[in-house]
Write a protein that holds these residues in place. Structure first.
Motif, PDB file in Angstrom:
ATOM      1  N   UNK A  65      67.250  63.365  76.625  1.00  0.00           N
ATOM      2  CA  UNK A  65      65.873  62.818  76.915  1.00  0.00           C
ATOM      3  C   UNK A  65      65.396  64.046  77.485  1.00  0.00           C
ATOM      4  N   UNK A  66      65.972  64.499  78.340  1.00  0.00           N
ATOM      5  CA  UNK A  66      65.527  65.553  79.215  1.00  0.00           C
ATOM      6  C   UNK A  66      64.935  66.970  78.518  1.00  0.00           C
TER       7      UNK A  66
ATOM      8  N   UNK B 168      67.771  52.261  96.081  1.00  0.00           N
ATOM      9  CA  UNK B 168      67.858  52.212  94.398  1.00  0.00           C
ATOM     10  C   UNK B 168      66.587  52.084  93.791  1.00  0.00           C
TER      11      UNK B 168
ATOM     12  N   UNK C 193      64.513  55.748  81.044  1.00  0.00           N
ATOM     13  CA  UNK C 193      65.212  56.957  81.028  1.00  0.00           C
ATOM     14  C   UNK C 193      64.349  57.910  80.123  1.00  0.00           C
ATOM     15  N   UNK C 194      64.379  59.140  80.436  1.00  0.00           N
ATOM     16  CA  UNK C 194      63.706  60.221  79.476  1.00  0.00           C
ATOM     17  C   UNK C 194      62.052  60.135  79.743  1.00  0.00           C
TER      18      UNK C 194
ATOM     19  N   UNK D 265      60.996  59.621  84.987  1.00  0.00           N
ATOM     20  CA  UNK D 265      62.272  59.963  85.209  1.00  0.00           C
ATOM     21  C   UNK D 265      62.493  61.272  85.537  1.00  0.00           C
ATOM     22  N   UNK D 266      61.889  62.163  85.096  1.00  0.00           N
ATOM     23  CA  UNK D 266      61.981  63.604  85.660  1.00  0.00           C
ATOM     24  C   UNK D 266      61.673  63.977  86.934  1.00  0.00           C
TER      25      UNK D 266
ATOM     26  N   UNK E 258      64.111  62.340  89.451  1.00  0.00           N
ATOM     27  CA  UNK E 258      65.240  62.917  89.545  1.00  0.00           C
ATOM     28  C   UNK E 258      65.067  64.115  90.218  1.00  0.00           C
TER      29      UNK E 258
ATOM     30  N   UNK F  13      68.549  54.651  88.852  1.00  0.00           N
ATOM     31  CA  UNK F  13      68.949  53.850  87.881  1.00  0.00           C
ATOM     32  C   UNK F  13      68.226  53.816  86.565  1.00  0.00           C
ATOM     33  N   UNK F  14      68.534  54.349  85.493  1.00  0.00           N
ATOM     34  CA  UNK F  14      67.913  54.470  84.199  1.00  0.00           C
ATOM     35  C   UNK F  14      68.022  53.464  83.244  1.00  0.00           C
ATOM     36  N   UNK F  15      66.800  52.955  82.856  1.00  0.00           N
ATOM     37  CA  UNK F  15      66.891  51.846  81.816  1.00  0.00           C
ATOM     38  C   UNK F  15      66.326  52.209  80.591  1.00  0.00           C
TER      39      UNK F  15
ATOM     40  N   UNK G 200      63.833  45.832  80.904  1.00  0.00           N
ATOM     41  CA  UNK G 200      65.022  45.584  81.519  1.00  0.00           C
ATOM     42  C   UNK G 200      64.987  46.103  82.895  1.00  0.00           C
TER      43      UNK G 200
ATOM     44  N   UNK H 104      65.641  43.622  86.539  1.00  0.00           N
ATOM     45  CA  UNK H 104      66.591  44.282  87.472  1.00  0.00           C
ATOM     46  C   UNK H 104      65.783  44.305  88.678  1.00  0.00           C
TER      47      UNK H 104
ATOM     48  N   UNK I 206      68.265  44.235  92.393  1.00  0.00           N
ATOM     49  CA  UNK I 206      69.051  45.095  92.206  1.00  0.00           C
ATOM     50  C   UNK I 206      68.515  46.685  92.474  1.00  0.00           C
TER      51      UNK I 206
END
Lengths: 242, 259
Positions: A200-201, B135, B140-141, B145-146, B149, B159-161, B166, B170, B175
């Motif tokens: 994905x990255x 947390x 994800x992606x 996310x980038x 991260x 945590x990546x979903x 989802x 959570x 969580x």
């Protein structure tokens, strides 16, 4: 060690996908996958041995619940079981306030529980089948020696049955390794999770998944080798004389 | 001879056309609906949304009439070239490929991301110190996310979903301490659906460009530099006099990050 790192960073200097950062992701993924699969297999094995013996019991109330358990866990996809244990349990009112939440909060323990219960169900059936297939002659011989049921189980049936179950169990171990690829749906950074992240990255599906496939192949090779060794040793008496 | 004549005529017609376009008192703007909250129709059928209202305000500022032309996304740039309209204002991200074909105005909007946490969370702002050991949930992606991260991957657990659903589930389960989401998605799933159970932590985030991109621009034909300039000037005026902020607040429930 430092030389190794220097060599590694040199080798990766002009590689956009596999830099030090993504390799750490793969490394952590490898640790998580091995940990998860190994622990679930060990616990599953410990559970499966008594269950497989009890599964062949004459008493309905011992036999049937175990049959029901293996039927349910072999009859539903592992992904569904994982979803139920991870996302489903949080809808039980007040579970966040009990000591159980300590384990359920992390994704690792629900995944471990799902994998363990799943592999225990399959292993129980594998062992049960092997126990049932014990040669009648061996049992009759044991009886003729005046062995009690318990002694016969311990000395004759179980050692020979578990040896015969070895090849089938080896398959189950490999299946479990591959089934663990779904752990990333509950946010565990396992090998597949790392590959998905890199994909994905960097938009590099081929590189990311090819690399992770190679790691799975290496792991599978190690498992195959281990089981071949065990079979050679434990099933030596069954090999044809050459 | 005949050929030369027709080429000259064609050229003359083109020049005449351009002159006419820039002198016109009204222009047409292409838009692809629906894409809430940027552009959509009211139950009455009337077009509305952030793009539409901002576009109308820009036209009023310049002093021209604006007419909206609805056009499907895949034909929206060809439609501009074919003079079905003179500009596109339809949540179009500025990127090099499009830049080769069209002329973009200054970016007028970058889709904001924001941090969301439970209302009783002690996290008041998203920094390395405040997020240490927490947390963090992301999809994800995504660009979120980038960003998360790179900024907090070393101090927090990320945590990546696979889906935003989802992730929201959570966070409800307890969580996750905090999630980083597209602001409109977080607003509709967390702020609007649950009664005061979640809050926005800190400002909306639209920078740096490395993660969040160049934002949306108004597209013009390359030769209409005059028109683009007028829109850029009007945009600067609206940002200065508060009209832009008011519109932003109307559609996103929060003032844009002050610069």
């Amino acid at each position: 060690m430092e030389q190794l790192f220097a060599w590694l960073s040199d080798a990766l200097a002009d590689n956009t996908v596999f830099n030090f950062n993504t390799l750490t992701f793969y490394g952590r993924g490898l640790v998580n996958t091995v940990q998860l699969v190994f622990l679930s297999l060990v616990i599953g094995l410990v559970l499966a041995v008594p269950l497989s013996i009890a599964r062949g019991s004459k008493h309905k109330w011992i036999k049937l619940p175990i049959f029901f358990y293996t039927y349910v866990f072999r009859g539903t996809p592992l992904l569904v079981q994982l979803y139920m244990i991870y996302y489903g349990v949080v809808f039980i009112d007040g579970i966040q306030d009990t000591w159980l939440w300590y384990f359920l909060k992390e994704p690792f323990y629900p995944a471990l529980a799902a994998f363990t219960l799943n592999t225990a169900a399959y292993t129980t059936e594998i062992f049960h089948g092997a126990i049932k297939a014990t040669a009648k002659g061996e049992i009759e011989a044991a009886r003729a020696y005046g062995m009690s049921h318990r002694l016969m189980m311990r000395r004759i049936i179980i050692p020979s049955a578990f040896r015969r179950a070895l090849p089938a169990y080896g398959n189950e171990v490999i299946f479990m390794l591959h089934a663990s690829a779904i752990a990333s749906v509950v946010t565990i950074m396992d090998l597949t999770g790392a590959a998905r992240f890199v994909y994905a990255r960097y938009y590099a599906p081929f590189d990311a998944f090819l690399f992770v496939a190679a790691i799975y192949l290496c792991l599978t090779f190690a498992i195959l080798y281990l089981f071949r060794y065990l079979e050679k040793r434990l099933l030596a008496h069954l090999r044809p004389v050459s | 001879m005949k050929k030369l004549l027709s080429v000259t005529l064609l050229g003359a017609a083109l020049i005449a056309g351009t002159v006419q376009a820039s002198d016109k008192e009204s222009i047409r703007i292409g838009v692809d609906v629906p894409y809430e909250p940027m552009e959509y129709r009211l139950p009455s059928g009337e077009l509305t949304g952030f793009d539409i209202e901002l576009g109308n305000a820009l036209c009023a500022e310049i002093g021209i009439e604006c007419e909206w032309v609805v056009q499907g996304w895949d034909g929206i740039i060809p439609g501009l070239m074919a003079r079905k309209y003179d500009a596109i204002m339809s949540s179009m991200t500025i990127n090099p490929d499009r830049r080769e074909v069209v002329l973009f105005s200054d970016p007028y909007f970058t889709p904001p991301s924001a941090w969301f946490a439970p209302a009783d969370s002690e996290i008041e702002a998203a920094f390395k110190e405040t997020l240490e050991g927490k947390n963090i949930g992301v999809q994800r992606g995504t660009l979120q996310d980038n960003y998360a991260t790179d900024r907090f991957g070393d101090v927090a657990n990320i945590s990546r979903y696979a889906t935003a659903d989802d992730m929201v589930l959570d966070m409800e389960a307890g969580r996750l301490d905090i999630v980083f989401l597209d602001f409109p998605v977080g607003k509709s799933t967390l702020l609007d659906s649950e009664a005061n159970e979640y809050k926005v932590v800190g400002d909306m985030i639209t920078e740096p460009k490395k993660y969040f991109g160049d934002g949306f621009g108004i597209a013009f034909r390359k030769r209409d530099e005059e028109l683009a300039k007028k829109f850029n000037e009007a945009l600067a005026t609206l940002k200065e006099n508060g009209t832009y902020d008011k519109l932003f607040e109307k559609y996103f429930g929060q003032a844009p990050k002050s610069k």
